[in-house]
Design an enzyme around this catalytic site. Structure first.
Site, PDB file in Angstrom:
ATOM      1  N   SER A 116       0.823  -1.208   0.000  1.00  0.00           N
ATOM      2  CA  SER A 116       0.000   0.000   0.000  1.00  0.00           C
ATOM      3  C   SER A 116       0.853   1.252   0.000  1.00  0.00           C
ATOM      4  CB  SER A 116      -0.849   0.072   1.266  1.00  0.00           C
ATOM      5  OG  SER A 116      -1.764  -0.950   1.312  1.00  0.00           O
ATOM      6  N   HIS A 137      -2.381  -3.584  -6.591  1.00  0.00           N
ATOM      7  CA  HIS A 137      -2.881  -3.191  -5.268  1.00  0.00           C
ATOM      8  C   HIS A 137      -4.386  -3.426  -5.150  1.00  0.00           C
ATOM      9  CE1 HIS A 137      -3.707   0.146  -2.136  1.00  0.00           C
ATOM     10  NE2 HIS A 137      -3.248  -0.906  -1.521  1.00  0.00           N
ATOM     11  N   GLU A 149      -5.559  -1.255  -8.250  1.00  0.00           N
ATOM     12  CA  GLU A 149      -4.630  -0.286  -8.834  1.00  0.00           C
ATOM     13  C   GLU A 149      -3.438  -1.048  -9.427  1.00  0.00           C
ATOM     14  OE1 GLU A 149      -5.340   3.684  -6.085  1.00  0.00           O
ATOM     15  OE2 GLU A 149      -3.913   2.210  -5.331  1.00  0.00           O
ATOM     16  N   ASN A 187      -5.207   6.094  -1.871  1.00  0.00           N
ATOM     17  CA  ASN A 187      -4.691   6.502  -0.566  1.00  0.00           C
ATOM     18  C   ASN A 187      -4.081   7.896  -0.571  1.00  0.00           C
ATOM     19  OD1 ASN A 187      -5.517   4.371   1.040  1.00  0.00           O
ATOM     20  ND2 ASN A 187      -3.784   3.105   0.415  1.00  0.00           N
TER      21      ASN A 187
HETATM   22  P1  NAI Z   1      -1.373  -9.672   7.375  1.00  0.00           P
HETATM   23  O1  NAI Z   1      -0.542  -9.335   8.556  1.00  0.00           O
HETATM   24  O2  NAI Z   1      -2.808 -10.001   7.552  1.00  0.00           O
HETATM   25  O3  NAI Z   1      -0.685 -10.893   6.591  1.00  0.00           O
HETATM   26  C1  NAI Z   1       0.676 -10.971   6.295  1.00  0.00           C
HETATM   27  C2  NAI Z   1       1.056 -12.457   6.221  1.00  0.00           C
HETATM   28  O4  NAI Z   1       2.381 -12.591   5.694  1.00  0.00           O
HETATM   29  C3  NAI Z   1       1.065 -13.166   7.576  1.00  0.00           C
HETATM   30  O5  NAI Z   1       0.224 -14.287   7.489  1.00  0.00           O
HETATM   31  C4  NAI Z   1       2.533 -13.586   7.779  1.00  0.00           C
HETATM   32  O6  NAI Z   1       2.654 -14.858   8.403  1.00  0.00           O
HETATM   33  C5  NAI Z   1       3.033 -13.647   6.358  1.00  0.00           C
HETATM   34  N1  NAI Z   1       4.476 -13.448   6.183  1.00  0.00           N
HETATM   35  C6  NAI Z   1       5.245 -12.464   6.734  1.00  0.00           C
HETATM   36  N2  NAI Z   1       6.510 -12.590   6.291  1.00  0.00           N
HETATM   37  C7  NAI Z   1       6.534 -13.644   5.431  1.00  0.00           C
HETATM   38  C8  NAI Z   1       7.548 -14.242   4.633  1.00  0.00           C
HETATM   39  N3  NAI Z   1       8.775 -13.786   4.635  1.00  0.00           N
HETATM   40  N4  NAI Z   1       7.183 -15.295   3.859  1.00  0.00           N
HETATM   41  C9  NAI Z   1       5.927 -15.784   3.857  1.00  0.00           C
HETATM   42  N5  NAI Z   1       4.934 -15.240   4.596  1.00  0.00           N
HETATM   43  C10 NAI Z   1       5.236 -14.190   5.376  1.00  0.00           C
HETATM   44  O7  NAI Z   1      -1.193  -8.441   6.345  1.00  0.00           O
HETATM   45  P2  NAI Z   1      -2.226  -7.842   5.271  1.00  0.00           P
HETATM   46  O8  NAI Z   1      -3.114  -6.854   5.921  1.00  0.00           O
HETATM   47  O9  NAI Z   1      -2.809  -8.967   4.499  1.00  0.00           O
HETATM   48  O10 NAI Z   1      -1.219  -7.010   4.324  1.00  0.00           O
HETATM   49  C11 NAI Z   1      -0.307  -7.616   3.448  1.00  0.00           C
HETATM   50  C12 NAI Z   1       0.205  -6.614   2.436  1.00  0.00           C
HETATM   51  O11 NAI Z   1      -0.903  -6.061   1.729  1.00  0.00           O
HETATM   52  C13 NAI Z   1       0.969  -5.424   3.012  1.00  0.00           C
HETATM   53  O12 NAI Z   1       1.988  -5.073   2.108  1.00  0.00           O
HETATM   54  C14 NAI Z   1      -0.094  -4.350   3.097  1.00  0.00           C
HETATM   55  O13 NAI Z   1       0.445  -3.056   3.032  1.00  0.00           O
HETATM   56  C15 NAI Z   1      -0.904  -4.640   1.843  1.00  0.00           C
HETATM   57  N6  NAI Z   1      -2.294  -4.176   1.862  1.00  0.00           N
HETATM   58  C16 NAI Z   1      -3.089  -4.287   2.984  1.00  0.00           C
HETATM   59  C17 NAI Z   1      -4.418  -3.860   2.959  1.00  0.00           C
HETATM   60  C18 NAI Z   1      -5.308  -3.994   4.162  1.00  0.00           C
HETATM   61  O14 NAI Z   1      -6.360  -3.337   4.196  1.00  0.00           O
HETATM   62  N7  NAI Z   1      -4.973  -4.821   5.142  1.00  0.00           N
HETATM   63  C19 NAI Z   1      -5.018  -3.272   1.737  1.00  0.00           C
HETATM   64  C20 NAI Z   1      -4.134  -3.305   0.583  1.00  0.00           C
HETATM   65  C21 NAI Z   1      -2.828  -3.706   0.683  1.00  0.00           C
END
Ligand code: NAI
Length: 385
Positions: A116, A137, A149, A187
């Site tokens: 993001s 995105h 996006e 954003n």
């Molecule tokens: P989350 O914390 O729910 O999930 C992240 C996952 O990645 C976790 O399950 C973790 O175990 C895993 N992980 C971490 N390091 C790892 C690695 N080296 N190898 C494999 N797995 C690994 O995070 P979320 O909210 O799903 O966000 C993920 C990405 O998406 C971020 O870059 C965030 O900025 C982006 N994003 C988030 C949004 C939201 O509303 N939550 C919206 C759009 C984008």
């Protein structure tokens, strides 16, 4: 094409569902076994619910479920045509992971990030062949929000861009092309929805409930800014604001707010902590809005012209096209109308007058009108016919 998704959290799980429902074999990798299990359970539950509601057939549910395989080993990405990364928002971790992905994936595999707030160029810098990098995105929840996006970095090839965009279009999503700049389109353009609402509160013009009432009842927004910040989480929303502010070399237009910082520091994070701007604990009573039509209109006008100014400036700086900027705000964050179309309806000259009045009153750069707005008003132009 086999689709790889790295990270089985909120976003990764949603992206997996979309790809699998669209007939792709999907490999989902996460380091954490429990999170993989939770993602699997979640998909089964959603599929069951969709069958019960007769939105999909049992066969469709079964084939979606059968399309997904779960793994803790990124070597299982070795047959992917595209890998979408959705892990922790940290450039050092992402860079390391992308270096590994490039070694494991087939030579022509596209490497996408769902980040993001990080620049796609900085993630691509980890690759030996950075022409394969792209930002894709999604919005939360990915299966429900139509907008995606698409962000090519300076290194991205035409081929990577074309394949990625037509893939995501093929999943029934609305794609918009954005420049690799902080906050991309949504954003960035949405910042005043929160920032100006907080500023209005800080000036003592109205309380949280009244500002929310103005934006929903008068403005037609689905949720007021404070309710929405409580929903997103004040910690998360504050961090996005601070990141965008820093990334824009401290442009005062994006300045974060002490009110939000203090709420975040106090642990008033919103719904998830039971308390934010509003109290969500059982039996809690929240203040009623003061429904004064004149004050409400002033609040709504002020936030709306700031949003329009941001959208106009995004056109001015070619962050996206005028059509795509309007699409992004209606399909990504459910705005009742595209901001540029709204500007045409109100009259760009009226928006400019209001901004100039605020600029004169406050003497703050925050209220400077976009040069494109001045130019268009001078020439009597509109965004759309
Ligand atoms: P989350 O914390 O729910 O999930 C992240 C996952 O990645 C976790 O399950 C973790 O175990 C895993 N992980 C971490 N390091 C790892 C690695 N080296 N190898 C494999 N797995 C690994 O995070 P979320 O909210 O799903 O966000 C993920 C990405 O998406 C971020 O870059 C965030 O900025 C982006 N994003 C988030 C949004 C939201 O509303 N939550 C919206 C759009 C984008």
């Amino acid at each position: 094409m086999v689709v790889g998704v790295l990270g089985a959290g909120t976003m990764g799980s949603g992206i997996v569902q979309v790809a699998a429902q669209n007939g792709h074999k999907v490999v989902l990798v996460d380091l954490n076994e429990q999170i993989l299990k939770r993602s699997n359970d979640g998909l089964l539950k959603i599929m069951n619910r969709l069958v019960e509601k007769e939105r999909i057939t049992q066969d469709q549910a079964d084939s979606t479920i059968a399309n997904v395989s779960y793994s803790q080993d990124i070597h299982d990405f070795n047959e992917c045509g595209i890998i979408i990364e959705a892990i922790v928002e940290n450039i050092d971790v992402k860079s390391k992971v992308f270096t590994q992905l490039e070694q494991i994936a087939p030579k022509r595999c596209i490497l996408a990030s769902n980040t993001s707030s990080l620049s796609i160029a900085s993630i691509g810098a980890a690759l030996q062949d950075p022409s394969k990098i792209i930002g894709i995105h999604f919005f939360n929840p990915a299966p429900l929000m139509p907008l995606v996006e698409i962000i090519p970095a300076v290194q991205t090839s035409e081929e990577t861009l074309n394949i990625s965009r037509s893939l995501i279009d093929g999943w029934g999503k609305v794609t918009v092309l954005c420049k690799d700049t902080p906050g991309f389109i949504v954003n960035r353009v949405a910042r005043p929805f929160y920032g100006e609402a907080l500023r209005i509160y800080e000036e003592g013009i109205a309380d949280f409930a009244t500002i929310d009432w103005a934006m929903t009842s008068i403005g037609g927004f689905r949720m007021g800014p404070f309710t929405l910040m409580d929903y997103i989480g004040n910690d998360v929303n504050y961090t996005v604001t601070e990141t965008v502010f820093t990334a824009f070399y401290f442009d005062p237009r994006y300045k974060p707010s002490f009110t939000q910082k203090r709420h975040s520091e106090a642990g008033y994070l919103g719904r998830k902590s039971g308390r934010g701007y509003f109290d969500y604990r059982e039996g809690a009573a929240n203040p009623r809005p003061i429904e004064d039509a004149v004050v409400g209109q002033q609040i709504f006008d002020r936030i709306l012209v700031m949003l329009i100014n941001e959208a106009v400036d995004a056109v001015f700086l070619n962050i996206g096209s005028k059509d795509e900027i309007d699409l992004a705000m209606t399909k990504g964050v459910n705005y009742p109308k595209g901001l540029l179309k709204w500007a045409d309806e109100i009259g760009l000259e009226n928006v400019l007058l209001k901004l100039e009045a605020m600029f004169a009153e406050y003497g703050e750069d925050r209220y400077r009108p976009s040069p494109l707005m001045r130019r268009m008003v001078k020439n009597g132009e509109r965004f759309f016919e």
